[in-house]
Structure formats: C-alpha cells, structure tokens
Design an enzyme around this catalytic site. Structure first.
Site, short mmCIF file in Angstrom:
data_model
loop_
_atom_site.label_atom_id
_atom_site.label_comp_id
_atom_site.label_asym_id
_atom_site.label_seq_id
_atom_site.Cartn_x
_atom_site.Cartn_y
_atom_site.Cartn_z
N GLU A 1 0.84 -1.20 0.00
CA GLU A 1 0.00 0.00 0.00
C GLU A 1 0.87 1.24 0.00
O GLU A 1 2.08 1.18 0.24
CB GLU A 1 -0.96 0.00 1.20
CG GLU A 1 -1.99 -1.11 1.13
CD GLU A 1 -3.01 -1.07 2.25
OE1 GLU A 1 -4.05 -1.75 2.11
OE2 GLU A 1 -2.78 -0.38 3.27
N HIS B 1 -8.87 10.02 2.35
CA HIS B 1 -8.48 8.88 1.51
C HIS B 1 -8.67 9.29 0.06
O HIS B 1 -9.73 9.78 -0.32
CB HIS B 1 -9.33 7.66 1.83
CG HIS B 1 -8.76 6.37 1.31
ND1 HIS B 1 -8.66 6.10 -0.04
CD2 HIS B 1 -8.23 5.30 1.95
CE1 HIS B 1 -8.11 4.92 -0.20
NE2 HIS B 1 -7.83 4.41 0.99
N ARG C 1 -1.05 9.00 1.52
CA ARG C 1 -2.41 9.44 1.23
C ARG C 1 -2.55 10.97 1.14
O ARG C 1 -3.32 11.48 0.34
CB ARG C 1 -3.37 8.90 2.31
CG ARG C 1 -3.57 7.41 2.20
CD ARG C 1 -4.38 6.86 3.35
NE ARG C 1 -4.60 5.43 3.16
CZ ARG C 1 -5.21 4.66 4.04
NH1 ARG C 1 -5.65 5.17 5.18
NH2 ARG C 1 -5.38 3.37 3.80
N HIS D 1 -11.43 10.38 5.96
CA HIS D 1 -11.26 8.95 6.20
C HIS D 1 -10.83 8.61 7.62
O HIS D 1 -11.37 7.71 8.25
CB HIS D 1 -10.25 8.40 5.21
CG HIS D 1 -10.00 6.93 5.33
ND1 HIS D 1 -11.00 5.98 5.19
CD2 HIS D 1 -8.86 6.22 5.59
CE1 HIS D 1 -10.50 4.76 5.34
NE2 HIS D 1 -9.21 4.89 5.60
N ARG E 1 -1.55 9.27 8.74
CA ARG E 1 -1.41 7.85 9.06
C ARG E 1 -0.87 7.05 7.88
O ARG E 1 -1.33 7.20 6.76
CB ARG E 1 -2.77 7.29 9.48
CG ARG E 1 -2.78 5.80 9.72
CD ARG E 1 -4.10 5.36 10.27
NE ARG E 1 -5.19 5.45 9.32
CZ ARG E 1 -5.58 4.48 8.50
NH1 ARG E 1 -4.92 3.32 8.50
NH2 ARG E 1 -6.60 4.65 7.69
#
Length: 510
Positions: A117, A232, A279, A340, A375
């Site tokens: 990711e 997100h 992100r 998000h 995050r």
C-alpha cells in the site's frame, strides 16, 4: 436506572472487542459491559478494506523499514518510541488474532499473502481479500459473545461522562427503549472511533460522529491534533451518497492508475512513488488537478489489470462495480478524496490513560502519537489491537484496588424532537466541512471556522437541552468536533504563516 460494572467500554470496533477479549483472558471474573451505538458491527472496523501492517518477511523487510515508513508518512510528527513499540509488538498481536479464529489470505506457498500500500517500502499488509475489517469484526464478535463475564448492549447512545472528585465514575445515556441509564464503573474506556461524519463526504459510517471526542471535551479531558484529518484519495464519487464507497489503496499496489479528465496519469509529476505515495500527497494532487480542470472528480483505471486476479483479490470492489453496471475492463471509476481517518484525538499515554483519572481511550478516538499528521496505510488496525493489549494488562493489575463508585444520579428525561429542524444544522455543517476547509486556502479555512462557530451559537440558543435526545446530542457532538478541528487548524495555520513571513536578523559577524 443505574447499572454497576467493573469496566464499561463505549464502542465495539476492533479496539473495544479486543480489549474485552484480552481482559477476560487475564481475569475472567472482571465484569465488562460493552456498549454499541447501533448494531454490534456498525463501526469503522467493519468497513476497513486494506489490512494490518505487520513485518512478517524478515528477509526482505524489517522493523526499521516499517518504522522509517511510518515516521516519513507522519511528516516528522510521530512519537518515535510509540512507533517502535507498536511495530515491534505487531507479530505477537497478529498471532493472537489468528488464535482467535481470524482468517487471512495465504499465497501459493501457504504463507501469509503480503500486500503493498501507499507509503510502504515493502509488501507487509496481511489481509482477508478486500474485506479485512469485516473478517476481524465478525470473528471477534463471535469470540466476545461467548465470554461469560461480558455483557453487551446495542442501540445504546452515551451522552456524557460522569465526573466526580476529578475522576471518571461512569457514563450516562439512553438505551434502545429511550430510558435514561446511569452506568457506574471502576474504569471507563472510550473506543468510540472517528468523526468522519463531520465532513460533506466521508468513507465512515453514520455512527462516526465524534461522540467520544465531544464527551471528553465537555469533561475537560486533554485532546490534541484534531486538525490532522486524513482524506483517503480513492473514494468513489457519488454526490448522492454521504458515506462514500472506499476503494482500498491496495488496488493501486496491485497496479491501478489514477487519471485526470483527459485520461492522463499525473501522480508521477508530483512524487516519484506516483499512485503509491502517501495518502496526503495523493489526495492533494487529485484535488489540485480537479481545481486546474474545474472537474468534480478524477478517475481510477483498472483496465490494465488481470480481471480474474482482480475478482479473486478484491471481491468487494468488483461486486460494487457490477452493482453500478461498471465494467472495470473498459470503464473508468469516478473517484475523489473523502474524509477517512482522525489522526488526532484524546491525548493518551502508552496504555491509553487520559488526563482524567479512571478514563481511558483506545482506537481512532485516541491520540497515541503513532500517526503524526498523516497515518501510514493499515497502521490503525494494528494500533487498536496493540493498545487494547497494553490497556488490558494495566487494568488487570489495578481493578481490584478500585471500588465501584456510586455517583449521584440525575435522570435525564427523553423528549421528542423535530428531526427536520435538527437536520438543517447537520446539512449546513456538512456544506462547510470539506477538503478545502482543512487543506485549502487560508481564506477558505477562516470562512469555514466562522460559519461553524455561528452554527454552534445558533444551535446552543435553539436547543439548550442537548442531552434529552440521542439525535440532538449527536448533532451537537458533530458541531463541537468540527469546531475543535477548525480551531486547531486555524491556530496551526496562523503560526505557520507568522513563522514563514517573519524576517530573521542577519547573523552577527565579528
């Protein structure tokens, strides 16, 4: 009505459920009451697609690499000791989840399949297809329901903490029958999740209304960094839906591309990692591109991917495409960033202790220092289970030394409300709270701040008794949480502007 228990846990996501399980393993005589606002499984955990970030392949990967990735994503604002502790605890916590019956995908050799990711330098995401949260929530509910010392109440709305002599002695709220309930407890744990419903578009379910944050704020509990809201980048753009369907970034790790209105990739011009940048970078790039093009969305391109493998690895996403009559082998999927994850929250130490005695917070409603301002993907489920384990060990040692309190109980009478009148406040709040309000121009942020402040004043003047109805209280929680986010953002942006414009004196040369 009054109820007494050793431990009350407000919230039934991964943090709350795993805490109940860990506590029961340590001492099965501890009485635990779990409270869910709606159904037992309606929470952010349930909708989590990606997985859990765990160093598992120690040949290619290492703790140091995962730590470095987390610190980099957090923009230097993480607590490094917390990062080290959470990441090095991950394998043990993962093994416990597997022992509890959680099933994760395996590769052709029978080892755990490791996904990639954004922001991760290695494949390290363990997952259950693209429904990891559903798997965790379902299996842990089954485990916790079998525990004889755990009671569960669904459809329970907690309105406030009860504080006496500078200690939290329980909570007050309404049960499903609209009865006012006072729960006396030795310790109270907030595991209430995030606050995505503050925003116009979010991946969060309807229950993510910042209740824990607002309750803590009213009790003068320390809260920090609420302005660090993670958007997100790849939520499906459907303006009629308040809860946007999320497309996990694991699909970009699998090879999906993001395109502009012209059908061109543009992320590679912004960052060398292109679609696999963190992100915050991808979300900003998409919003900037939409502003340049004056468009409402960007596009996710799955056409180059192997359809058979895509269906096997991402059944939830491919099913959604089918429901929308989108052929992912030929069609592009409309996307835009959506609120998000709440990176800030109730200030806690390394076991979840807050600034109020006998009150603890774990999961997304807490601020541990792990995430910094942004995050790293799939670190949140890991954080939830690590802190649940830490807190359970602590409570197992101290609960016998705490007497169950008997606070003064003042019953709150339930009152019917005009839902349409309250809904007007929610709609106006969502109109103000968007990506631009947090990460746009200074003028956009100031305008949102003053608009929401005026909205709060209007709400307080019209509805003076917010505790008398769950929907009323929840709406107030949304407004209070939004204003807290904007206040902190205004302060941070003002300080940054001052420092940027400040002229430093020339160095003294002898």
């Amino acid at each position: 009505m009054q109820i007494s228990t050793d431990v009350v846990i407000v919230g039934t996501g991964l943090a709350g459920l795993s805490l109940a399980k860990y506590l029961s393993e340590i001492n099965p005589t501890i009485s635990i009451l779990l409270l869910s606002k709606t159904s037992l499984d309606e929470c952010n955990t349930y909708y989590a697609q990606g997985g859990i970030a765990v160093v598992h392949d120690f040949i290619r990967d290492s703790y140091d690499q995962h730590i470095a990735d987390t610190l980099s994503a957090g923009k230097g604002l993480c607590d490094e000791e917390v990062v080290k502790h959470v990441i090095t605890s991950a394998p043990a916590r993962l093994q416990e989840l597997l022992t509890w019956g959680v099933e994760l995908d395996k590769n052709h050799s029978g080892a755990l399949d490791l996904g990639l990711e954004g922001g991760h330098s290695q494949h390290r995401i363990v997952h259950h297809k693209d429904e990891t949260g559903l798997e965790l929530e379902t299996k842990l509910i089954q485990v916790v329901q079998k525990l004889s010392n755990v009671s569960i109440q669904t459809s329970f709305f907690t309105t406030d903490l009860i504080v006496e002599n500078e200690k939290c002695v329980g909570i007050i709220g309404f049960n499903g029958e609209q009865e006012s309930i006072c729960i006396n407890s030795k310790t109270t744990i907030l595991a209430t999740g995030g606050s995505g419903q503050v925003f116009s578009t979010t991946s969060n379910p309807s229950v993510a209304t910042g209740d824990g944050i607002a309750m803590a704020l009213r009790a003068n509990v320390a809260i920090e960094n609420m302005h660090y809201v993670q958007f997100h980048p790849t939520a499906v753009y459907e303006p009629e839906n308040n809860q946007a369907f999320l497309i996990t970034e694991a699909i970009r790790g699998f090879g999906a591309h993001i395109l502009n209105r012209k059908g061109e990739r543009f992320l590679q011009k912004v960052h060398p990692d292109a679609e696999l940048a963190t992100r915050d970078i991808v979300s900003k790039a998409i919003c900037d591109e939409m502003n340049i093009e004056q468009s409402e969305n960007a596009w996710l391109d799955l056409r180059r991917l192997n359809p058979k493998e895509l269906r096997a690895k991402f059944p939830k996403i491919t099913k959604y495409c089918k429901e929308k009559n989108w052929d992912f082998t030929t069609d592009l999927i409309p996307i835009r960033p959506a609120a998000h994850y709440q990176c800030g929250g109730i200030s806690v130490d390394n076991i979840g202790t807050t600034s109020l005695q006998h009150l603890y917070a774990i999961g997304e409603c807490s601020h541990t220092g792990l995430h910094g301002s942004n995050r790293l993907a799939s670190n949140s489920l890991l954080e939830a289970v690590v802190y649940a384990h830490n807190l359970a060990e602590h409570l197992g040692k101290i609960l016998d030394k705490i007497a169950i309190p008997n606070p003064k109980y003042v019953e709150v009478k339930y009152k019917d409300i005009n839902y349409d009148a309250v809904l007007l406040f929610r709609n106006e709040l969502k109109r103000q709270m968007n990506y631009e309000a947090i990460y746009g121009s200074f003028a956009a942020m100031i305008n949102a701040h003053w608009s929401v402040l005026a909205l709060q004043n209007k709400f307080e003047n019209r509805f003076k008794e917010y505790r008398t109805h769950p929907y009323l209280c929840e709406t107030y929680n949304l407004i209070r949480t939004a204003l807290l986010i904007l206040n902190e953002n205004k302060m941070k942006r003002s300080i940054d502007s001052f420092l940027a414009e400040r002229t430093l004196p020339a160095p003294f040369i002898n």
